[in-house]
Write a protein that holds these residues in place. Structure first.
Motif, PDB file in Angstrom:
ATOM      1  N   LEU A 107       0.826  -1.208   0.000  1.00  0.00           N
ATOM      2  CA  LEU A 107       0.000   0.000   0.000  1.00  0.00           C
ATOM      3  C   LEU A 107       0.863   1.262   0.000  1.00  0.00           C
ATOM      4  O   LEU A 107       0.559   2.244  -0.690  1.00  0.00           O
ATOM      5  N   ARG A 108       1.945   1.241   0.756  1.00  0.00           N
ATOM      6  CA  ARG A 108       2.840   2.401   0.754  1.00  0.00           C
ATOM      7  C   ARG A 108       3.521   2.552  -0.602  1.00  0.00           C
ATOM      8  O   ARG A 108       3.748   3.674  -1.074  1.00  0.00           O
TER       9      ARG A 108
ATOM     10  N   ASP B 288      -3.006   7.688  -5.981  1.00  0.00           N
ATOM     11  CA  ASP B 288      -3.505   8.232  -4.714  1.00  0.00           C
ATOM     12  C   ASP B 288      -4.944   7.831  -4.412  1.00  0.00           C
ATOM     13  O   ASP B 288      -5.540   8.331  -3.461  1.00  0.00           O
ATOM     14  N   PHE B 289      -5.514   6.927  -5.201  1.00  0.00           N
ATOM     15  CA  PHE B 289      -6.906   6.512  -5.032  1.00  0.00           C
ATOM     16  C   PHE B 289      -6.920   5.063  -4.562  1.00  0.00           C
ATOM     17  O   PHE B 289      -6.640   4.137  -5.328  1.00  0.00           O
TER      18      PHE B 289
ATOM     19  N   GLU C  84      -3.060   1.920   8.510  1.00  0.00           N
ATOM     20  CA  GLU C  84      -1.648   1.923   8.893  1.00  0.00           C
ATOM     21  C   GLU C  84      -0.786   2.514   7.785  1.00  0.00           C
ATOM     22  O   GLU C  84       0.148   3.278   8.036  1.00  0.00           O
ATOM     23  N   ALA C  85      -1.110   2.179   6.534  1.00  0.00           N
ATOM     24  CA  ALA C  85      -0.295   2.634   5.402  1.00  0.00           C
ATOM     25  C   ALA C  85      -0.388   4.142   5.189  1.00  0.00           C
ATOM     26  O   ALA C  85       0.573   4.760   4.714  1.00  0.00           O
ATOM     27  N   ILE C  86      -1.532   4.751   5.522  1.00  0.00           N
ATOM     28  CA  ILE C  86      -1.709   6.175   5.228  1.00  0.00           C
ATOM     29  C   ILE C  86      -1.333   7.072   6.397  1.00  0.00           C
ATOM     30  O   ILE C  86      -1.399   8.301   6.274  1.00  0.00           O
ATOM     31  N   GLN C  87      -0.943   6.491   7.520  1.00  0.00           N
ATOM     32  CA  GLN C  87      -0.576   7.332   8.653  1.00  0.00           C
ATOM     33  C   GLN C  87       0.570   8.259   8.278  1.00  0.00           C
ATOM     34  O   GLN C  87       1.584   7.835   7.723  1.00  0.00           O
ATOM     35  N   GLY C  88       0.403   9.540   8.580  1.00  0.00           N
ATOM     36  CA  GLY C  88       1.400  10.533   8.245  1.00  0.00           C
ATOM     37  C   GLY C  88       1.330  11.005   6.805  1.00  0.00           C
ATOM     38  O   GLY C  88       2.088  11.896   6.409  1.00  0.00           O
ATOM     39  N   ARG C  89       0.416  10.407   6.026  1.00  0.00           N
ATOM     40  CA  ARG C  89       0.302  10.762   4.604  1.00  0.00           C
ATOM     41  C   ARG C  89      -1.159  10.955   4.213  1.00  0.00           C
ATOM     42  O   ARG C  89      -1.509  10.862   3.036  1.00  0.00           O
TER      43      ARG C  89
END
Length: 328
Positions: free
Chosen positions: A44-45, A53-54, A72-77
């Protein structure tokens, strides 16, 4: 970010813009084989790093576990990603207005975020008027918990009724060279109303990838044999025969079947495919396929090779197909 990262396109008439090809996360739930959680998050990262980005997920994938992995993958992003998730698939009553907000709250908890960009009704609730469900979803938009709403597996009349109740940004449907039926029903309505088509299974659940050439290439315990009539017995043999010209054309052109199949879907106006995979290499190939528009002559040739109705068997078992076709 990969040099081949896809362009961004509008999502219906909402203020959202997304990469021209997205990522469908259903395979991360183990439906096509076990997936290690760490490998799933890394993939995912990698998706985000590539410029895609979708990301599409659902509360039903692995009973919500895939939403946790996406979170988890989008944390901070979070601001770099357009997250779509779905609710209301596992039984009657889940589209009732009283169930909409609690379902979102649970998804937000699993995703570790305070808003969802695109929130879908996964399947129509036969016990609840679509206007009531969409009205409740629209309230979430007005409160800032959701940025836009969508539907999945719906009829043209349902789309129109829903869109009158609250603007629909996207409708998700299966769409591929082997699943073109919506061209005669749903697609004209979406184009008239300015609603995007989000196309899942653009590779015909694997039939168009070239990795399945014989019935024995689908293991006896493969979930597709149980869930999808097009993978059953004679239907599978007929569908492999129908797919064979794609493989021959790919060899003729010096390309891959997946590049041709995905390019054909991308050529459809206002259509965003969301192929899913467990393989970073396959994902990169999908991104590369989206980099350049397909030559119009190739698109026309593929359309002639795969006319509407070419596939043998229904997309889903009879009870589900009846529910989709008779949705209120």
């Amino acid at each position: 970010m990969l040099e081949s990262s896809p362009d961004r396109v509008p999502l219906g008439r909402s203020d959202l813009r997304v990469s021209s090809v997205g990522y469908g996360s259903m395979p991360l739930g183990g439906i096509y084989g076990a997936v290690d959680d760490r490998a799933a998050v890394d993939l995912l990262r990698h998706v985000i790093d590539s410029g895609v980005d979708f990301i599409d997920t659902s509360s039903v994938y692995a009973e919500g576990r895939v939403e946790v992995l996406v979170g988890e993958a989008i944390q901070g992003r979070r601001d770099d990603v357009v997250v779509a998730t779905k609710f209301g698939m596992t039984g009657p009553g889940l589209g009732h207005p009283d169930r909409v907000r609690p379902a979102l709250v649970e998804s937000l908890r699993r995703l570790g975020t305070d808003y969802v960009d695109l929130y879908y009704l996964h399947q129509i609730d036969p016990t609840t008027p679509i206007e009531d469900t969409v009205w409740a979803m629209g309230e979430l938009v007005e409160e800032g918990l959701v940025r836009a709403i969508g539907l999945s597996e719906v009829t043209p009349s349902t789309i129109r009724r829903a869109h009158e109740a609250f603007p629909i940004a996207a409708v998700q449907e299966e769409y591929s060279l082997l699943a073109r039926e919506i061209e005669e029903t749903v697609l004209p309505t979406l184009r008239e109303l300015g609603i995007s088509l989000v196309a899942y299974s653009p590779f015909g659940r694997g039939l168009l990838t070239g990795r399945i050439r014989r019935p024995d290439d689908v293991a006896p315990d493969d979930v597709r044999r149980e869930r999808y009539p097009r993978f059953d017995g004679r239907a599978l043999r007929a569908n492999l025969a129908a797919a064979a010209p794609l493989f021959a054309l790919a060899e003729e052109l010096g390309t891959t079947p997946t590049e041709l199949a995905l390019g054909w879907v991308l050529a459809s106006h206002n259509t965003i495919p969301i192929p899913g995979t467990r393989s970073p290499a396959n994902f990169d190939a999908n991104v590369e396929a989206a980099r350049f528009p397909q030559d119009a002559a190739i698109t026309r040739r593929l359309s002639r090779m795969f006319p509407v109705g070419v596939a043998r068997g229904e997309r889903y078992p009879p009870n589900l197909m009846q529910r989709i076709r008779e949705a209120p």
